[in-house]
Design an enzyme around this catalytic site. Structure first.
Site, mmCIF file in Angstrom:
data_model
loop_
_atom_site.group_PDB
_atom_site.id
_atom_site.type_symbol
_atom_site.label_atom_id
_atom_site.label_comp_id
_atom_site.label_asym_id
_atom_site.label_seq_id
_atom_site.Cartn_x
_atom_site.Cartn_y
_atom_site.Cartn_z
ATOM 1 N N HIS A 69 0.843 -1.196 0.000
ATOM 2 C CA HIS A 69 0.000 0.000 0.000
ATOM 3 C C HIS A 69 0.879 1.247 0.000
ATOM 4 O O HIS A 69 1.860 1.334 0.745
ATOM 5 C CB HIS A 69 -0.924 -0.009 1.202
ATOM 6 C CG HIS A 69 -1.991 -1.053 1.113
ATOM 7 N ND1 HIS A 69 -2.467 -1.747 2.202
ATOM 8 C CD2 HIS A 69 -2.672 -1.515 0.036
ATOM 9 C CE1 HIS A 69 -3.409 -2.584 1.808
ATOM 10 N NE2 HIS A 69 -3.546 -2.474 0.500
ATOM 11 N N GLU B 228 1.899 3.125 3.096
ATOM 12 C CA GLU B 228 2.551 2.264 4.086
ATOM 13 C C GLU B 228 4.018 2.030 3.717
ATOM 14 O O GLU B 228 4.616 1.009 4.047
ATOM 15 C CB GLU B 228 1.769 0.955 4.205
ATOM 16 C CG GLU B 228 0.322 1.193 4.642
ATOM 17 C CD GLU B 228 -0.545 -0.053 4.680
ATOM 18 O OE1 GLU B 228 -0.007 -1.165 4.483
ATOM 19 O OE2 GLU B 228 -1.765 0.079 4.899
ATOM 20 N N HIS C 112 2.602 -4.507 6.461
ATOM 21 C CA HIS C 112 1.665 -3.402 6.298
ATOM 22 C C HIS C 112 1.753 -2.504 7.534
ATOM 23 O O HIS C 112 2.478 -2.796 8.476
ATOM 24 C CB HIS C 112 0.226 -3.942 6.159
ATOM 25 C CG HIS C 112 -0.029 -4.684 4.891
ATOM 26 N ND1 HIS C 112 -0.665 -4.126 3.814
ATOM 27 C CD2 HIS C 112 0.270 -5.962 4.526
ATOM 28 C CE1 HIS C 112 -0.750 -5.011 2.842
ATOM 29 N NE2 HIS C 112 -0.195 -6.139 3.248
ATOM 30 N N GLU D 178 1.084 -5.988 10.785
ATOM 31 C CA GLU D 178 0.669 -4.578 10.759
ATOM 32 C C GLU D 178 1.495 -3.812 11.794
ATOM 33 O O GLU D 178 1.289 -3.952 12.993
ATOM 34 C CB GLU D 178 -0.825 -4.455 11.087
ATOM 35 C CG GLU D 178 -1.736 -5.208 10.128
ATOM 36 C CD GLU D 178 -2.112 -4.390 8.913
ATOM 37 O OE1 GLU D 178 -1.637 -3.243 8.792
ATOM 38 O OE2 GLU D 178 -2.890 -4.899 8.085
#
Length: 310
Positions: free
Chosen positions: A62, A65, A214, A275
């Protein structure tokens, strides 16, 4: 010698220049180009090790990110440095790790999108103007800092053939029905060059385990559709212990068509979405050192495996 810069945003050019410098400084590292994006940016790997345990770590799916890219670059530098100096990394003899594992790193899956968010694509340019036009489909998402997709407006972590139709149904119900900054699944699975390159490389190297990086939330996701994967929970629990992150099931609305979903479905082997950090994307660089410190144990342990677990 600190080659990996963490004082400036990691654009594609910064990432590519860093890979060149790392390979030049550390002969134990090698690189390969997997594909070239529609924007003309190469998807480049770093590989270290000669062992039978093949693992694959990827990051920056992303655009906003991008802070995950220097995590993998820093890891490559520290491991290469430790191998060449006979040192240790996270308490593990680097030469032992080098001999036991082959570690494949793809620091930047989405370089076109990253360049939009980091400012490497300037306002007024054709690419910027096209992305800005797509963003107007979703005026509630700030531009460009809210951009997650590639420059065609497709979310690369919703591109994999693992419940893609379910992902489409969910995202369409949320209003993401056409190209834009985030959450558009594309016209069909693997329609995007970058997603196809990741899938093709995975098939070629046949890894025993994958990590997909991420931001944010300090959470590790480890399952797909309750498919049983021997050792996956135990290893995930160790990752959680080492990082201080929580090990959780993926929320339903985000539980389809991601890279780790496809890997688990296809190979029945451990795959994790990690994450990192907390806050608002893009996370500020002053979080980098903490993020890296939290994740070093995961990166090393994924390559060594757990005794009796894998």
């Amino acid at each position: 010698m600190d080659i990996v810069r963490t004082d400036i945003p990691t654009s594609w050019q910064v990432c590519s220049d860093t890979i060149d410098a790392l390979v030049k400084a550390y002969p134990v590292l090698r690189t390969e180009t997997l594909a070239v994006t529609p924007g003309g940016r190469a998807l480049r790997t770093l590989v270290i090790g000669r062992g039978a345990r093949t693992v694959f770590y990827s990051a920056a799916y992303h655009a906003n990110e991008w802070i995950t890219a220097p995590v993998l670059l820093r890891f490559a530098q520290e491991l290469a440095q430790a191998v060449q100096s006979g040192g240790r990394l996270f308490g593990v003899p680097a030469q032992t790790l080098f001999d036991a594992a082959t570690i494949h790193l793809l620091p930047m899956v989405n370089p076109d999108g990253v360049d939009l968010v980091t400012g490497a694509i300037p306002p007024g340019s054709e690419a910027y103007t096209q992305a800005e036009a797509l963003s107007k489909n979703y005026p509630g998402i700030p531009f460009p800092q809210g951009w997650k997709a590639d420059l065609q407006g497709v979310d690369l972590n919703l591109q994999f053939p693992a419940g893609w139709l379910q992902a489409r149904e969910i995202k369409f119900s949320q209003g993401y029905t056409r190209p834009g900054p985030r959450d558009y699944v594309g016209r069909f699975p693997l329609s995007q060059v970058e997603a196809r390159a990741v899938a093709s490389y995975t098939r070629r190297i046949d890894p025993i385990l994958v990590l997909a990086y991420h931001t944010q939330g300090q959470v590790i996701y480890w399952q797909f559709e309750d498919i049983p994967v021997p050792g996956a929970r135990a290893l995930g629990e160790e990752f959680a212990r080492l990082s201080g992150y929580t090990l959780e099931d993926t929320p339903y609305e985000s539980s389809f068509a991601g890279y780790k979903d496809w890997f688990i479905k296809t190979y029945r082997r451990p795959g994790y979405t990690v994450e990192v950090g907390k806050g608002e994307n893009p996370l500020p660089l002053d979080q980098f050192e903490e993020i890296y410190r939290d994740n070093l144990g995961i990166l090393v342990t994924a390559a060594t495996g757990l005794p009796g677990v894998g």
